[in-house]
Design a protein around this motif. Sequence first.
Motif, PDB file in Angstrom:
ATOM      1  N   HIS A  13       0.860  -1.299  -0.217  1.00  0.00           N
ATOM      2  CA  HIS A  13      -0.223   0.182  -0.369  1.00  0.00           C
ATOM      3  C   HIS A  13       0.726   0.735   0.172  1.00  0.00           C
ATOM      4  O   HIS A  13       2.595   1.358   0.038  1.00  0.00           O
ATOM      5  CB  HIS A  13      -1.252  -0.589   1.174  1.00  0.00           C
ATOM      6  CG  HIS A  13       0.210  -0.100   2.580  1.00  0.00           C
ATOM      7  ND1 HIS A  13       0.916  -0.887   3.147  1.00  0.00           N
ATOM      8  CD2 HIS A  13      -0.605   0.649   3.200  1.00  0.00           C
ATOM      9  CE1 HIS A  13       0.970  -0.615   4.167  1.00  0.00           C
ATOM     10  NE2 HIS A  13       0.262  -0.134   4.604  1.00  0.00           N
ATOM     11  N   HIS A  27       0.893   3.617   1.806  1.00  0.00           N
ATOM     12  CA  HIS A  27       2.044   4.813   3.108  1.00  0.00           C
ATOM     13  C   HIS A  27       3.377   4.566   2.942  1.00  0.00           C
ATOM     14  O   HIS A  27       4.459   2.908   2.454  1.00  0.00           O
ATOM     15  CB  HIS A  27       1.894   3.506   4.466  1.00  0.00           C
ATOM     16  CG  HIS A  27      -0.064   4.245   4.531  1.00  0.00           C
ATOM     17  ND1 HIS A  27      -0.285   3.497   5.701  1.00  0.00           N
ATOM     18  CD2 HIS A  27      -0.578   4.976   4.633  1.00  0.00           C
ATOM     19  CE1 HIS A  27      -2.202   4.047   6.005  1.00  0.00           C
ATOM     20  NE2 HIS A  27      -1.552   4.690   4.827  1.00  0.00           N
ATOM     21  N   HIS A  84       6.094   1.630   3.660  1.00  0.00           N
ATOM     22  CA  HIS A  84       6.130   0.418   2.400  1.00  0.00           C
ATOM     23  C   HIS A  84       6.308   1.012   1.351  1.00  0.00           C
ATOM     24  O   HIS A  84       7.123   0.235   0.710  1.00  0.00           O
ATOM     25  CB  HIS A  84       4.811  -0.248   2.320  1.00  0.00           C
ATOM     26  CG  HIS A  84       4.047  -0.950   3.997  1.00  0.00           C
ATOM     27  ND1 HIS A  84       4.428  -1.906   4.268  1.00  0.00           N
ATOM     28  CD2 HIS A  84       3.953   0.526   4.995  1.00  0.00           C
ATOM     29  CE1 HIS A  84       3.759  -2.207   6.079  1.00  0.00           C
ATOM     30  NE2 HIS A  84       3.235  -0.599   6.013  1.00  0.00           N
ATOM     31  N   HIS A  86      -7.153  -1.794   5.814  1.00  0.00           N
ATOM     32  CA  HIS A  86      -6.461  -0.627   6.792  1.00  0.00           C
ATOM     33  C   HIS A  86      -7.412   0.712   6.322  1.00  0.00           C
ATOM     34  O   HIS A  86      -8.396   0.860   6.062  1.00  0.00           O
ATOM     35  CB  HIS A  86      -5.701  -1.039   5.853  1.00  0.00           C
ATOM     36  CG  HIS A  86      -3.609  -0.417   6.482  1.00  0.00           C
ATOM     37  ND1 HIS A  86      -4.364  -0.058   7.877  1.00  0.00           N
ATOM     38  CD2 HIS A  86      -2.995   0.508   5.765  1.00  0.00           C
ATOM     39  CE1 HIS A  86      -2.987   1.040   7.725  1.00  0.00           C
ATOM     40  NE2 HIS A  86      -2.105   1.091   7.093  1.00  0.00           N
ATOM     41  N   ASP A 114      -0.479  -4.712   7.829  1.00  0.00           N
ATOM     42  CA  ASP A 114      -1.681  -3.470   8.449  1.00  0.00           C
ATOM     43  C   ASP A 114      -3.091  -3.546   7.417  1.00  0.00           C
ATOM     44  O   ASP A 114      -3.613  -3.095   6.559  1.00  0.00           O
ATOM     45  CB  ASP A 114      -0.342  -2.403   7.405  1.00  0.00           C
ATOM     46  CG  ASP A 114       0.640  -1.677   7.691  1.00  0.00           C
ATOM     47  OD1 ASP A 114       1.573  -2.019   7.858  1.00  0.00           O
ATOM     48  OD2 ASP A 114       0.224  -0.194   7.691  1.00  0.00           O
TER      49      ASP A 114
HETATM   50 ZN   LIG Z   1      -0.646   1.125   6.529  1.00  0.00          ZN
END
Ligand SMILES: [Zn+2]
Length: 242
Positions: free
Chosen positions: A53, A55, A58, A115, A137
């Motif tokens: 994802h 964020h 990551h 998430h 997550d």
């Molecule tokens: Zn996250």
Amino acid sequence: MVLKVLGSSSSGNCYILESDTEALIIEAGLPFMEVKKALNFNVRKIVGVICTHRHNDHIKHLKDFVTSGIRSIAPNDYWMEHITEWWFQYGERYDETRKCIDIGNFKVMPFLVVHDVPCYGFYIVHQDIGSLVYATDTEYIKYRFKNINHILVEANYSDDLIDNEAVNREHVLRGHMSLQTALDFISTNDNPSLRNVVLLHLSDKNGNPVEFLQKTKETVKYGADCYIAEKGLEVDLNLCPF
Ligand SMILES: [Zn+2]
């Protein structure tokens, strides 16, 4: 095939599945240089990098991988924000409609998790290791994986350790998995072929590694090896040891 943990926390997530001839990178939360060092600069064996994802912990360094010519695979919504020349050259997107991605000899099947932004777990199959599920997550995982060989799952916090007054309580709880939920997932998927269980992404404040590991060992009934993902951890994933 070995799992190498380069980082497993909110300051940067990155894992490598590495055999003699191939390396699949999971998450780009650490600089590409860290990956190169972990591979003794044998970057030609990298078959791709796949991110769960958008964020930063990551995906922050994905651009380094892209500009180095690595096949870079990320969720559709991430690429929507990054439509530039480099995306058109190397970026590859997926969403819940994409059932299977062939990356080298790995087959990667993304599945949607829970998430605060679109986030995916991966069901990965490879001849050397059998099947592996990777999920982080997420508040929980709604799927069951038959005869899974390796589980890599987030255990972010324990209800006992959460400070009810903490301002980040809501943030911790939303979109992350408690130890109890992780143990339920492990128990549901436990089977005689399960070899390894690795707990990911423990919170510094709200997770106690010793307790988490002990409870995981008590949960597996068929003797799988259990680990806490920490920088430098290496786990042998080969089904056949010879
Ligand atoms: Zn996250």
